[in-house]
Scaffold this motif. Structure first.
Motif, PDB file in Angstrom:
ATOM      1  N   ARG A  10       0.806  -1.247   0.062  1.00  0.00           N
ATOM      2  CA  ARG A  10       0.221  -0.026  -0.015  1.00  0.00           C
ATOM      3  C   ARG A  10       0.984   1.329   0.083  1.00  0.00           C
ATOM      4  O   ARG A  10       0.362   2.159  -0.648  1.00  0.00           O
ATOM      5  N   GLU A  11       1.812   1.175   0.746  1.00  0.00           N
ATOM      6  CA  GLU A  11       2.877   2.450   0.643  1.00  0.00           C
ATOM      7  C   GLU A  11       3.322   2.567  -0.785  1.00  0.00           C
ATOM      8  O   GLU A  11       3.663   3.864  -1.147  1.00  0.00           O
ATOM      9  N   GLU A  12       3.907   1.535  -1.100  1.00  0.00           N
ATOM     10  CA  GLU A  12       4.345   1.610  -2.574  1.00  0.00           C
ATOM     11  C   GLU A  12       3.398   2.385  -3.750  1.00  0.00           C
ATOM     12  O   GLU A  12       3.913   3.127  -4.572  1.00  0.00           O
ATOM     13  N   MET A  13       2.201   1.727  -3.215  1.00  0.00           N
ATOM     14  CA  MET A  13       1.058   2.378  -4.307  1.00  0.00           C
ATOM     15  C   MET A  13       0.745   4.024  -4.112  1.00  0.00           C
ATOM     16  O   MET A  13       0.626   4.485  -4.970  1.00  0.00           O
ATOM     17  N   ILE A  14       0.841   4.200  -2.842  1.00  0.00           N
ATOM     18  CA  ILE A  14       0.805   5.852  -2.500  1.00  0.00           C
ATOM     19  C   ILE A  14       2.042   6.435  -3.093  1.00  0.00           C
ATOM     20  O   ILE A  14       1.790   7.578  -3.685  1.00  0.00           O
ATOM     21  N   ASP A  15       3.290   6.030  -3.087  1.00  0.00           N
ATOM     22  CA  ASP A  15       4.382   6.602  -3.454  1.00  0.00           C
ATOM     23  C   ASP A  15       4.314   6.621  -5.097  1.00  0.00           C
ATOM     24  O   ASP A  15       4.627   7.712  -5.879  1.00  0.00           O
ATOM     25  N   ARG A  16       3.758   5.717  -5.677  1.00  0.00           N
ATOM     26  CA  ARG A  16       3.411   5.754  -7.238  1.00  0.00           C
ATOM     27  C   ARG A  16       2.626   7.022  -7.527  1.00  0.00           C
ATOM     28  O   ARG A  16       2.832   7.611  -8.419  1.00  0.00           O
ATOM     29  N   ALA A  17       1.410   6.970  -6.679  1.00  0.00           N
ATOM     30  CA  ALA A  17       0.304   7.655  -7.282  1.00  0.00           C
ATOM     31  C   ALA A  17       0.887   9.348  -6.956  1.00  0.00           C
ATOM     32  O   ALA A  17       0.536   9.981  -7.646  1.00  0.00           O
ATOM     33  N   TYR A  18       1.664   9.573  -6.043  1.00  0.00           N
ATOM     34  CA  TYR A  18       2.244  10.728  -5.774  1.00  0.00           C
ATOM     35  C   TYR A  18       3.450  11.153  -6.897  1.00  0.00           C
ATOM     36  O   TYR A  18       3.310  12.424  -7.281  1.00  0.00           O
ATOM     37  N   ARG A  19       4.129  10.271  -7.439  1.00  0.00           N
ATOM     38  CA  ARG A  19       5.131  10.535  -8.377  1.00  0.00           C
ATOM     39  C   ARG A  19       4.230  10.711  -9.680  1.00  0.00           C
ATOM     40  O   ARG A  19       4.532  11.437 -10.407  1.00  0.00           O
ATOM     41  N   GLY A  20       3.056  10.133  -9.798  1.00  0.00           N
ATOM     42  CA  GLY A  20       2.183  10.375 -11.212  1.00  0.00           C
ATOM     43  C   GLY A  20       1.494  11.681 -11.040  1.00  0.00           C
ATOM     44  O   GLY A  20       0.609  12.008 -12.057  1.00  0.00           O
ATOM     45  N   GLY A  21       1.486  12.104  -9.994  1.00  0.00           N
ATOM     46  CA  GLY A  21       0.815  13.331  -9.521  1.00  0.00           C
ATOM     47  C   GLY A  21      -0.838  13.151  -9.539  1.00  0.00           C
ATOM     48  O   GLY A  21      -1.611  14.128  -9.661  1.00  0.00           O
ATOM     49  N   VAL A  22      -0.953  12.005  -9.203  1.00  0.00           N
ATOM     50  CA  VAL A  22      -2.425  11.728  -8.709  1.00  0.00           C
ATOM     51  C   VAL A  22      -2.699  12.453  -7.458  1.00  0.00           C
ATOM     52  O   VAL A  22      -4.133  12.717  -7.123  1.00  0.00           O
ATOM     53  N   MET A  23      -1.682  12.534  -6.372  1.00  0.00           N
ATOM     54  CA  MET A  23      -2.229  12.976  -5.093  1.00  0.00           C
ATOM     55  C   MET A  23      -0.974  14.182  -4.580  1.00  0.00           C
ATOM     56  O   MET A  23      -0.086  14.243  -5.371  1.00  0.00           O
ATOM     57  N   GLY A  24      -1.513  14.987  -3.815  1.00  0.00           N
ATOM     58  CA  GLY A  24      -0.653  15.903  -3.352  1.00  0.00           C
ATOM     59  C   GLY A  24       0.281  15.526  -1.953  1.00  0.00           C
ATOM     60  O   GLY A  24       0.133  14.239  -1.684  1.00  0.00           O
ATOM     61  N   PHE A  25       1.217  16.344  -1.875  1.00  0.00           N
ATOM     62  CA  PHE A  25       2.245  16.113  -0.868  1.00  0.00           C
ATOM     63  C   PHE A  25       1.580  15.878   0.668  1.00  0.00           C
ATOM     64  O   PHE A  25       1.759  14.756   1.114  1.00  0.00           O
ATOM     65  N   PHE A  26       0.399  16.727   1.064  1.00  0.00           N
ATOM     66  CA  PHE A  26      -0.336  16.267   2.165  1.00  0.00           C
ATOM     67  C   PHE A  26      -0.996  15.045   2.417  1.00  0.00           C
ATOM     68  O   PHE A  26      -0.875  14.383   3.355  1.00  0.00           O
ATOM     69  N   GLN A  27      -1.609  14.684   1.323  1.00  0.00           N
ATOM     70  CA  GLN A  27      -2.422  13.425   1.325  1.00  0.00           C
ATOM     71  C   GLN A  27      -1.338  12.250   1.247  1.00  0.00           C
ATOM     72  O   GLN A  27      -1.647  11.379   2.021  1.00  0.00           O
ATOM     73  N   ARG A  28      -0.295  12.540   0.592  1.00  0.00           N
ATOM     74  CA  ARG A  28       0.804  11.511   0.719  1.00  0.00           C
ATOM     75  C   ARG A  28       1.288  11.243   2.128  1.00  0.00           C
ATOM     76  O   ARG A  28       1.369  10.194   2.742  1.00  0.00           O
TER      77      ARG A  28
END
Length: 53
Positions: A10-28
């Motif tokens: 799940r942590e890896e999925m969050i990092d991928r979403a952040y790198r892809g621009g799907v989520m912002g810094f504070f959500q990550r």
């Protein structure tokens, strides 16, 4: 897959979403903090971890 391994995925999925621009810094940050707390809780209570395999 155990709970700790699931949290790592799940942590890896969050990092991928952040790198892809799907989520912002504070959500990550918030989601990773939540996962970190769950991991710490599991370390204190190892009996709560289950193996489904």
């Amino acid at each position: 897959m155990g709970k700790k391994q699931g949290l790592t995925v799940r942590e890896e999925m969050i990092d991928r979403a952040y790198r892809g621009g799907v989520m912002g810094f504070f959500q990550r940050w918030s989601q990773k903090k939540s996962i970190h707390r769950q991991k710490q809780s599991d370390e204190k209570n190892p009996a709560s971890e289950t193996n489904d395999g």
